[in-house]
Design a protein around this motif. Structure first.
Motif, PDB file in Angstrom:
ATOM      1  N   VAL A  42     -56.182 -42.641 -15.818  1.00 30.14           N
ATOM      2  CA  VAL A  42     -56.652 -42.270 -16.685  1.00 30.14           C
ATOM      3  C   VAL A  42     -55.340 -43.104 -18.220  1.00 30.14           C
ATOM      4  CG1 VAL A  42     -55.341 -40.422 -18.727  1.00 30.14           C
ATOM      5  CG2 VAL A  42     -56.777 -40.177 -16.374  1.00 30.14           C
ATOM      6  N   ARG A  43     -54.108 -43.818 -17.815  1.00 30.83           N
ATOM      7  CA  ARG A  43     -53.281 -44.921 -18.263  1.00 30.83           C
ATOM      8  C   ARG A  43     -53.386 -45.713 -18.808  1.00 30.83           C
ATOM      9  NH1 ARG A  43     -49.002 -41.704 -19.321  1.00 30.83           N
ATOM     10  NH2 ARG A  43     -48.821 -39.420 -18.846  1.00 30.83           N
ATOM     11  N   ASN A  44     -54.446 -46.422 -17.383  1.00 33.65           N
ATOM     12  CA  ASN A  44     -55.237 -48.048 -17.156  1.00 33.65           C
ATOM     13  C   ASN A  44     -53.884 -48.355 -16.430  1.00 33.65           C
ATOM     14  OD1 ASN A  44     -56.478 -50.156 -17.442  1.00 33.65           O
ATOM     15  ND2 ASN A  44     -55.949 -50.580 -19.261  1.00 33.65           N
ATOM     16  N   TRP A  45     -53.562 -48.128 -15.689  1.00 38.40           N
ATOM     17  CA  TRP A  45     -52.454 -49.390 -14.871  1.00 38.40           C
ATOM     18  C   TRP A  45     -53.744 -50.092 -14.331  1.00 38.40           C
ATOM     19  CZ3 TRP A  45     -49.336 -44.567 -11.894  1.00 38.40           C
ATOM     20  CH2 TRP A  45     -48.194 -44.246 -12.830  1.00 38.40           C
ATOM     21  N   PHE A  46     -53.709 -50.550 -14.572  1.00 36.35           N
ATOM     22  CA  PHE A  46     -54.234 -52.031 -14.236  1.00 36.35           C
ATOM     23  C   PHE A  46     -53.411 -53.066 -13.061  1.00 36.35           C
ATOM     24  CE2 PHE A  46     -52.708 -53.582 -17.948  1.00 36.35           C
ATOM     25  CZ  PHE A  46     -52.167 -55.041 -17.845  1.00 36.35           C
ATOM     26  N   TRP A  47     -52.618 -53.179 -13.197  1.00 38.41           N
ATOM     27  CA  TRP A  47     -51.662 -54.171 -12.480  1.00 38.41           C
ATOM     28  C   TRP A  47     -51.651 -53.029 -11.227  1.00 38.41           C
ATOM     29  CZ3 TRP A  47     -50.279 -51.365 -16.084  1.00 38.41           C
ATOM     30  CH2 TRP A  47     -48.958 -49.832 -16.188  1.00 38.41           C
ATOM     31  N   VAL A  48     -51.919 -51.523 -11.137  1.00 36.89           N
ATOM     32  CA  VAL A  48     -51.421 -51.179  -9.289  1.00 36.89           C
ATOM     33  C   VAL A  48     -52.689 -50.905  -8.634  1.00 36.89           C
ATOM     34  CG1 VAL A  48     -51.237 -49.114  -8.310  1.00 36.89           C
ATOM     35  CG2 VAL A  48     -50.096 -49.579 -10.553  1.00 36.89           C
ATOM     36  N   THR A  49     -53.280 -52.225  -7.590  1.00 37.67           N
ATOM     37  CA  THR A  49     -54.460 -52.566  -6.846  1.00 37.67           C
ATOM     38  C   THR A  49     -54.253 -51.241  -5.658  1.00 37.67           C
ATOM     39  OG1 THR A  49     -53.171 -54.148  -6.724  1.00 37.67           O
ATOM     40  CG2 THR A  49     -54.780 -54.358  -7.985  1.00 37.67           C
ATOM     41  N   GLY A  50     -52.958 -50.955  -5.499  1.00 36.50           N
ATOM     42  CA  GLY A  50     -52.771 -50.612  -4.129  1.00 36.50           C
ATOM     43  C   GLY A  50     -52.489 -49.282  -4.419  1.00 36.50           C
ATOM     44  N   HIS A  51     -53.235 -48.468  -4.596  1.00 32.28           N
ATOM     45  CA  HIS A  51     -52.690 -46.791  -4.745  1.00 32.28           C
ATOM     46  C   HIS A  51     -51.753 -46.559  -3.431  1.00 32.28           C
ATOM     47  CE1 HIS A  51     -56.309 -46.627  -7.772  1.00 32.28           C
ATOM     48  NE2 HIS A  51     -55.414 -46.846  -9.153  1.00 32.28           N
ATOM     49  N   GLU A  52     -52.223 -46.461  -2.073  1.00 32.53           N
ATOM     50  CA  GLU A  52     -51.785 -46.124  -1.556  1.00 32.53           C
ATOM     51  C   GLU A  52     -50.865 -46.059  -1.209  1.00 32.53           C
ATOM     52  OE1 GLU A  52     -50.616 -43.645   1.611  1.00 32.53           O
ATOM     53  OE2 GLU A  52     -52.803 -43.728   0.339  1.00 32.53           O
ATOM     54  N   ASP A  53     -50.483 -47.956  -1.519  1.00 30.34           N
ATOM     55  CA  ASP A  53     -48.999 -49.172  -1.163  1.00 30.34           C
ATOM     56  C   ASP A  53     -48.295 -48.104  -2.675  1.00 30.34           C
ATOM     57  OD1 ASP A  53     -50.046 -50.323   0.259  1.00 30.34           O
ATOM     58  OD2 ASP A  53     -50.622 -52.048  -0.906  1.00 30.34           O
ATOM     59  N   LEU A  54     -48.295 -47.862  -3.662  1.00 30.90           N
ATOM     60  CA  LEU A  54     -47.446 -47.116  -4.409  1.00 30.90           C
ATOM     61  C   LEU A  54     -47.208 -45.452  -3.978  1.00 30.90           C
ATOM     62  CD1 LEU A  54     -47.972 -47.422  -8.796  1.00 30.90           C
ATOM     63  CD2 LEU A  54     -47.685 -45.507  -7.459  1.00 30.90           C
ATOM     64  N   VAL A  55     -47.881 -45.286  -3.505  1.00 33.05           N
ATOM     65  CA  VAL A  55     -47.670 -43.646  -3.132  1.00 33.05           C
ATOM     66  C   VAL A  55     -46.417 -44.319  -1.912  1.00 33.05           C
ATOM     67  CG1 VAL A  55     -48.309 -41.797  -1.855  1.00 33.05           C
ATOM     68  CG2 VAL A  55     -49.671 -42.296  -3.597  1.00 33.05           C
ATOM     69  N   GLN A  56     -46.923 -44.783  -0.781  1.00 34.93           N
ATOM     70  CA  GLN A  56     -46.167 -44.984   0.131  1.00 34.93           C
ATOM     71  C   GLN A  56     -44.702 -45.123  -0.254  1.00 34.93           C
ATOM     72  OE1 GLN A  56     -46.253 -44.620   3.462  1.00 34.93           O
ATOM     73  NE2 GLN A  56     -43.641 -45.390   3.463  1.00 34.93           N
ATOM     74  N   GLU A  57     -44.681 -46.550  -1.648  1.00 38.04           N
ATOM     75  CA  GLU A  57     -43.232 -46.293  -1.833  1.00 38.04           C
ATOM     76  C   GLU A  57     -41.933 -45.600  -2.596  1.00 38.04           C
ATOM     77  OE1 GLU A  57     -41.125 -50.404  -4.549  1.00 38.04           O
ATOM     78  OE2 GLU A  57     -43.144 -51.131  -3.443  1.00 38.04           O
ATOM     79  N   ALA A  58     -43.363 -44.760  -3.011  1.00 35.88           N
ATOM     80  CA  ALA A  58     -42.454 -43.799  -3.797  1.00 35.88           C
ATOM     81  C   ALA A  58     -42.058 -42.522  -3.028  1.00 35.88           C
ATOM     82  CB  ALA A  58     -43.880 -42.950  -4.639  1.00 35.88           C
ATOM     83  N   PHE A  59     -42.383 -42.497  -2.017  1.00 36.22           N
ATOM     84  CA  PHE A  59     -42.376 -41.695  -0.765  1.00 36.22           C
ATOM     85  C   PHE A  59     -40.524 -42.487  -0.350  1.00 36.22           C
ATOM     86  CE2 PHE A  59     -45.857 -38.553  -0.416  1.00 36.22           C
ATOM     87  CZ  PHE A  59     -45.129 -38.139  -0.042  1.00 36.22           C
ATOM     88  N   ALA A  60     -41.344 -43.713   0.116  1.00 30.86           N
ATOM     89  CA  ALA A  60     -39.627 -44.274   0.612  1.00 30.86           C
ATOM     90  C   ALA A  60     -38.590 -43.952  -0.544  1.00 30.86           C
ATOM     91  CB  ALA A  60     -40.145 -45.562   0.700  1.00 30.86           C
ATOM     92  N   LEU A  61     -38.688 -44.042  -1.652  1.00 29.49           N
ATOM     93  CA  LEU A  61     -37.854 -43.975  -2.721  1.00 29.49           C
ATOM     94  C   LEU A  61     -37.324 -42.519  -2.797  1.00 29.49           C
ATOM     95  CD1 LEU A  61     -36.073 -44.802  -5.432  1.00 29.49           C
ATOM     96  CD2 LEU A  61     -38.056 -44.235  -6.781  1.00 29.49           C
ATOM     97  N   PHE A  62     -38.234 -41.946  -2.751  1.00 28.15           N
ATOM     98  CA  PHE A  62     -38.036 -39.964  -2.473  1.00 28.15           C
ATOM     99  C   PHE A  62     -37.208 -40.070  -1.461  1.00 28.15           C
ATOM    100  CE2 PHE A  62     -38.364 -35.817  -0.202  1.00 28.15           C
ATOM    101  CZ  PHE A  62     -38.100 -35.232  -1.495  1.00 28.15           C
TER     102      PHE A  62
END
Length: 125
Positions: A42-62
């Motif tokens: 929806v937001r056109n996050w074209f630079w995000v190619t690995g959604h699972e990597d983003l989720v993993q990094e968000a969990f690590a940050l949490f």
């Protein structure tokens, strides 16, 4: 599978209880992945190619913030908001990193277009 999010669960996570993390991950990773996939589309996050990597990094940050005591559990809606905010933070950090890797499309000294840019070697800013 559904687990009740409580202060006791957060306490177990803070202590590094692997069973608690497994249960938490099984419920909240798919939930956050759904939100990240939708936001990227929806937001056109074209630079995000690995959604699972983003989720993993968000969990690590949490996890980091939980252990440091910077996250204090109050309610499930607050937890959801915090996880989404962590994912957004990671996405914006990746965007800044992508911008730093861009190449100019014109020579800064002469203003003339640079014609030797490989088509896949730059990210639009």
């Amino acid at each position: 599978m559904r687990i009740e999010v409580t202060a006791e669960l957060m306490s177990s996570l803070r202590r590094g209880d692997q069973k608690a993390w497994g249960e938490f991950d099984a419920v909240w990773r798919p939930w956050l992945a759904t939100r990240v996939n939708r936001a990227a589309r929806v937001r056109n996050w074209f630079w995000v190619t690995g959604h699972e990597d983003l989720v993993q990094e968000a969990f690590a940050l949490f996890n980091q913030r939980l252990v440091e005591g910077r996250f204090r559990f109050q309610s499930e809606p607050q937890l959801k908001a915090y996880l989404v905010k962590a994912a957004f933070f990671v996405a914006m950090k990746w965007k800044r990193a992508a911008r730093l890797q861009t190449r100019p499309i014109e020579n800064r000294e002469t203003g003339a277009p640079i014609s030797d840019l490989p088509a896949t070697d730059w990210v639009a800013a």
